[in-house]
Design an enzyme around this catalytic site. Structure first.
Site, PDB file in Angstrom:
ATOM      1  CG  ASP A 229      -2.124   0.952   0.991  1.00 49.47           C
ATOM      2  OD1 ASP A 229      -2.057   1.793   0.068  1.00 49.47           O
ATOM      3  OD2 ASP A 229      -3.116   0.863   1.748  1.00 49.47           O
TER       4      ASP A 229
HETATM    5  C1  BGC Z   1      -4.912   3.374  -0.024  1.00 46.74           C
HETATM    6  C2  BGC Z   1      -5.016   2.356  -1.155  1.00 46.74           C
HETATM    7  C3  BGC Z   1      -4.807   3.053  -2.467  1.00 46.74           C
HETATM    8  C4  BGC Z   1      -3.454   3.739  -2.452  1.00 46.74           C
HETATM    9  C5  BGC Z   1      -3.133   4.477  -3.737  1.00 46.74           C
HETATM   10  C6  BGC Z   1      -3.664   4.211  -0.105  1.00 46.74           C
HETATM   11  O1  BGC Z   1      -3.756   5.295   0.773  1.00 46.74           O
HETATM   12  O2  BGC Z   1      -4.956   2.700   1.215  1.00 46.74           O
HETATM   13  O3  BGC Z   1      -6.259   1.728  -1.122  1.00 46.74           O
HETATM   14  O4  BGC Z   1      -4.909   2.141  -3.515  1.00 46.74           O
HETATM   15  O5  BGC Z   1      -3.437   4.700  -1.399  1.00 46.74           O
HETATM   16  O6  BGC Z   1      -3.918   5.600  -3.872  1.00 46.74           O
END
Ligand code: BGC
Length: 756
Positions: A229
C-alpha cells in the site's frame, strides 16, 4: 518475452530500482533493454487516473471517469454477474487510458460500523465478499488489465492504520479475514495483491513472510506480484525477503540503495531480488503485450450501466402499508439536500472525478415532485426555516421522501467514525417530516449502518448506500416502481453501536488492536447472542412476493470428500416481475467447537415474472461444513448432522433439510495423564481402550459394597458418578483408587490411547 533472460541482463542497481515506483503511479522503465514503465491507478469503483500531481488521498484532480456504486452498495446486489459487468467496464476504461492495473477490489471485512472505509468494503461476511471480489477481478482481467486485491490483511480500521497491529488468532484469520482474498486468488488469480499498512500480530503486513509467502503463494498459489500500500514499507529489505515485490510509490532511491547494499553485504539473497523483478516484469509485459489503447470508452453507456447496477443494489428495509412504489400521478415532496446533490461515493483514494451525476431531483423531471432542501450537508445543519419549509412541503404532498445520509466528512479513508448516528439535524428533520405526513419514506446514502431513532415513525426506508454517480436515477426508478428493489443487506444493522461485537475492543489501545470477538463478527455474533437488530444480515424486501419450496439435497449422507447439491424452487407469487435472492446457510447441528449459529455458504439471484418458478441449485463442498482446526492447521469437518437452510435473511429461514457429513480426517491424538474422561470417551478409539476399566470403575474406585451404606448408594447413582467422572483426569485415578490401582497402569493407558 523471456523474462528470466531479461532479468539476467539487468544490473544489480537496475533490479533494485525496478522494485519501487518511478513516481506515484508508474513502475520504472529500463530503456536499454526495452522494459517499459507501466501505470497503475485507483479504483476500485471507477478509474481514478491522475495525469499529474499524484496523491493517494483523493486530493488532486484525476481525469473524468464514471463513478460506479461503491462496494458497500454492490455487495447488496448479491449478484456477482453485475460486479463482473462493472469490472469489464472499468477494464475497458483502463485499456483506453493505458492503465495496467486498477487498485482494487478492496475486500476487508466490515468488523465495526465505525471503520471510515467501510463504504469501500463489501461485507461483514467473507463468503459474500469473496464471491463479489472474484467476479470483479474476472471482469477487469477479461480486458487484459490487472487488479490489486487489497488490503492484505486484517485492515478493518483506519484509526492508526499505518502503525496499528491487528492481533487476530489463527482461526479467526482463516475463517473471517482471509477467505475473500483466498477465493479471489484461487479462482481468478488477480495480477497483483496489495499488502496493507497495518501490522498483523506484531509484524508489518509489508514484511510478513507467513502472510506474503507461506499463505498467499505457497498455500493459495498466487502467481502475480505483491505491491505495498502507498507508503506501507518500513524495512524494505525485510519486506523483499518476506515476499513484497513492488514498493509504491517511489522511495526516491533510498530503499533501492538499501536493497543493493543488502545484496552486496550478503544479507539478502540476490535470487530473491531476481524473483521479485521477474514477478513484476511478467505483469508489466502481460499488460503491454495486450495493450489496446484503441478500446472505446463510452462514458454515456457506462453512466447508464452505473444506474442499472445502482438500482439492483438498493435495499428496501421497510415498506409498511405498501407505501412504495409511489404513484407517478401523486404529488410527492422530495426533502433533503441529497435529493439534489446525492452523496454517492466516499472520500480518499477511491474518489472519482465524476463524468456526470444524476440526482433524484433531475431524474424526477416530469413527475409531480416538489423539493425542499431540509438541511445543508456541508454545514451539518438544518435551520428552523429549512425545517419549516420541509414540513410545509410534506404537508402539501401525498407522500414525503427524505433523502438523508452521512455527509462526506462523516466517513472517509484515513480516519474512523466516532459514532453510528446520522447528523442530529437530519434526525430532527426526519422526525418533523414524519409528524407532518404519515406517508414518509427515508432514502439513505451511507457506507455502513446508522442508527434510526425514527424507524417507527416512518413507513418506508430504502437503503441506497453510496450508489455511484447515477444513484438518483436508480432511486427514482425504484421509488416509483419502474423496478422492484432486489438488494439484501450485506451486513447487520444493529440498533446501537454498543451492540456490535467489536464495540469494547475496536480501535484498540495505542498501536495494539485485539480482535477479541474472534470469529463472532456481524451476524455470526448477533444470531448466537439473539441480539435484537434494526435489520438482520441478508434482509431486503421487494414489491412482489417470493415463495421458496421443495428444498432437496442430493444425499442424506456424504463424506467430507464429496460434494452435495441442494436445489430449491423459487416462485414469484406476487403481481409484478422482480428478482429474488435465495440465501443458503449451513448450520452445524451439534459441535464440539465454538461455531456461529449459521453461516452463508451460497446465494443465487433470479429474475421471475409473476407466477413464474425457477429451480436454483447450490453445490456445497468440504469448506461449506468445515471450521479451521488449530491442532492440524487445516480445515476440518466434525462428523455429524448439518442443516442446509434456505432463507430470506440470517434471521428468516424458510426451509431446512439435514445431511450427515462424515469426516475422513483422523485428528491426531495427544493424550497424556491430564487428559479427562470426557474427551477420551468422545473419541471412539480411545473410548474402546478405556471402556473395560470404566466398566469396573464402581468396584475399583468407589467404596466396596460393605463399606457403602444403602443410603449412599441411592444418593449417588451410577449416572451421577459418570457425570462427575467426566471431568476427571486420568492421573486422578491413582488418588481415588489408592492401593487398588498400580500407578504404572496410567502410563500404559496413555500409551494405548495414543497408539494408532
Ligand atoms: C490506499 C489504497 C490506495 C493507495 C493508492 C492508499 O492510501 O490505502 O487503497 O490504492 O493509497 O492511492
Amino acid at each position: 518475452m523471456d523474462i528470466k533472460t531479461l532479468v539476467s541482463q539487468l544490473t544489480l542497481e537496475e533490479k533494485a530500482g525496478l522494485c519501487s515506483g518511478a513516481d506515484f503511479w508508474h513502475t520504472k522503465a529500463v530503456e536499454r533493454l526495452g522494459i517499459p514503465a507501466s501505470m497503475v491507478s485507483d479504483g476500485p469503483h471507477g478509474l481514478r487516473k491522475q495525469d499529474e500531481g499524484g496523491d493517494h488521498l483523493g486530493v488532486n484532480e484525476s481525469i473524468e471517469a464514471v463513478c460506479f456504486p461503491a462496494a458497500c452498495a454492490t455487495a447488496a446486489s448479491f449478484d456477482p454477474a453485475l460486479l463482473r459487468k462493472m469490472g469489464e467496464a472499468i477494464g475497458d476504461s483502463c485499456q483506453h487510458e493505458g492503465v495496467s492495473v486498477v487498485l482494487g477490489p478492496a475486500v476487508n471485512i466490515k468488523r465495526s460500523p465505525l471503520c471510515g472505509r467501510n463504504f469501500e468494503y463489501f461485507s461483514e461476511d467473507p463468503y459474500l465478499a469473496g464471491r463479489m471480489a472474484a467476479a470483479f477481478v474476472r471482469g477487469v482481467q477479461s480486458r487484459n488489465v490487472g487488479t490489486s486485491i487489497k488490503h492484505f490483511a486484517a485492515n478493518s480500521q483506519e484509526h492508526r492504520r499505518m502503525s496499528s497491529s491487528s492481533e487476530v488468532d489463527e482461526r479467526t484469520l482463516r475463517e473471517i479475514y482471509f477467505p475473500a482474498f483466498e477465493t479471489a486468488v484461487k479462482e481468478e488469480q488477480p495480477w497483483t495483491v496489495m499488502c496493507s499498512y497495518n501490522r498483523l500480530n506484531g509484524v508489518f503486513a509489508s514484511e510478513n513472510p507467513w502472510l506474503l509467502t507461506e499463505v498467499l503463494r505457497k498455500e493459495w498459489g498466487f502467481e502475480g506480484y505483491v505491491v505495498s500500500d502507498w507508503g506501507a514499507v518500513s524495512d524494505r529489505v525485510a519486506g523483499l525477503a518476506a515476499g513484497l515485490d513492488l514498493e509504491m510509490p517511489s522511495s526516491g532511491g533510498y530503499n533501492d540503495r538499501k536493497i543493493v547494499e543488502a545484496v552486496r553485504a550478503g544479507k539478502l539473497d540476490e535470487r530473491l531480488l531476481d524473483q521479485a523483478v521477474e514477478r513484476i516484469l511478467r505483469i508489466v509485459f502481460r499488460y503491454t503485450e495486450n495493450a489496446r489503447p484503441d478500446t472505446p470508452w463510452d462514458k454515456e453507456a457506462q453512466h447508464r450501466l452505473a444506474a442499472e447496477i445502482a438500482a439492483d443494489c438498493m435495499v428496501l428495509l421497510k415498506n409498511e402499508d405498501a407505501l412504495l412504489p409511489l404513484k407517478s400521478e401523486d404529488e410527492i415532496a422530495f426533502i433533503g439536500e441529497f435529493a439534489a446533490k446525492p452523496r454517492f461515493q466516499g472520500g480518499g483514494s477511491s474518489h472519482i472525478h465524476c463524468f456526470k451525476t444524476t440526482s433524484a431531483l433531475e431524474a424526477a423531471e416530469g413527475l409531480k415532485v416538489r423539493y425542499a432542501q431540509g438541511f445543508s450537508a456541508a454545514q451539518d445543519s438544518a435551520s428552523d426555516e429549512q425545517i419549516a419549509e420541509a414540513v410545509a412541503a410534506a404537508r402539501a404532498a401525498k407522500a414525503a421522501v427524505v433523502f438523508a445520509g452521512l455527509p462526506d466528512v462523516y466517513e472517509s479513508e484515513g480516519y474512523d467514525r466516532t459514532h453510528m448516528r446520522l447528523p442530529d439535524c437530519q434526525n430532527r428533520l426526519i422526525e418533523a417530516v414524519a409528524a407532518a405526513n404519515p406517508n414518509t419514506v427515508v432514502v439513505l446514502h451511507n457506507g455502513s449502518p446508522v442508527e434510526m431513532p425514527w424507524i417507527d415513525q416512518v413507513k418506508a426506508v430504502l437503503e441506497a448506500y453510496l450508489g455511484g454517480e447515477a444513484v438518483g436515477l436508480a432511486a427514482v426508478r425504484v421509488l416509483f416502481g419502474e423496478l422492484s428493489p432486489s438488494g439484501c443487506l450485506p451486513e447487520s444493522f444493529p440498533k446501537k453501536l454498543a451492540d456490535n461485537p467489536s464495540y469494547l475492543y475496536y480501535g484498540g489501545e495505542g498501536n495494539v488492536t485485539e480482535y477479541r470477538e474472534g470469529i463472532f463478527v456481524g451476524y455470526r455474533y448477533y444470531d448466537r447472542k439473539e441480539t435484537e437488530l434494526l435489520f438482520p444480515f441478508g434482509h431486503g424486501l421487494s414489491y412482489t412476493h417470493f415463495v421458496f419450496s421443495d428444498l432437496r439435497l442430493s444425499a442424506t449422507r456424504i463424506t467430507d470428500r464429496d460434494t452435495l447439491t441442494a436445489t430449491v424452487t423459487v416462485t414469484n407469487t406476487g403481481e409484478r416481475a422482480g428478482k429474488a435472492v435465495a440465501q443458503l446457510y449451513v448450520r452445524d447441528c451439534e459441535s464440539g467447537v465454538l461455531r456461529p449459529l449459521r453461516e452463508l455458504k451460497g446465494f443465487e439471484k433470479v429474475f421471475l415474472q409473476p407466477g413464474e418458478s425457477k429451480a436454483v441449485s447450490f453445490t456445497l463442498d468440504k469448506r461449506s461444513f468445515a471450521y479451521w482446526n488449530t491442532a492440524i492447521h487445516d480445515w476440518h469437518v466434525e462428523s455429524g448432522e448439518f442443516a442446509i437452510e434456505i432463507g430470506r435473511s440470517s434471521r428468516d429461514i424458510a426451509l431446512s433439510e439435514t445431511v450427515y457429513v462424515e469426516s475422513t480426517t483422523v485428528l491426531p491424538r495427544h493424550y497424556d495423564e491430564n487428559s479427562i474422561f470426557m474427551d477420551i470417551l468422545a473419541d471412539p478409539h480411545a473410548a474402546a481402550v478405556i471402556r473395560p476399566l470404566l466398566d469396573g470403575f464402581r468396584e475399583t474406585f468407589m467404596p466396596s459394597g460393605e463399606e457403602q451404606t444403602a443410603a449412599a448408594r441411592e444418593a449417588i447413582t451410577d449416572e451421577m458418578n459418570l457425570a462427575m467422572l467426566q471431568y476427571m483426569p486420568l492421573r486422578a485415578l491413582v488418588s481415588f483408587a489408592g492401593d487398588r490401582l498400580d500407578p504404572a497402569v496410567i502410563g500404559q493407558l496413555v500409551a494405548a490411547l495414543n497408539a494408532e
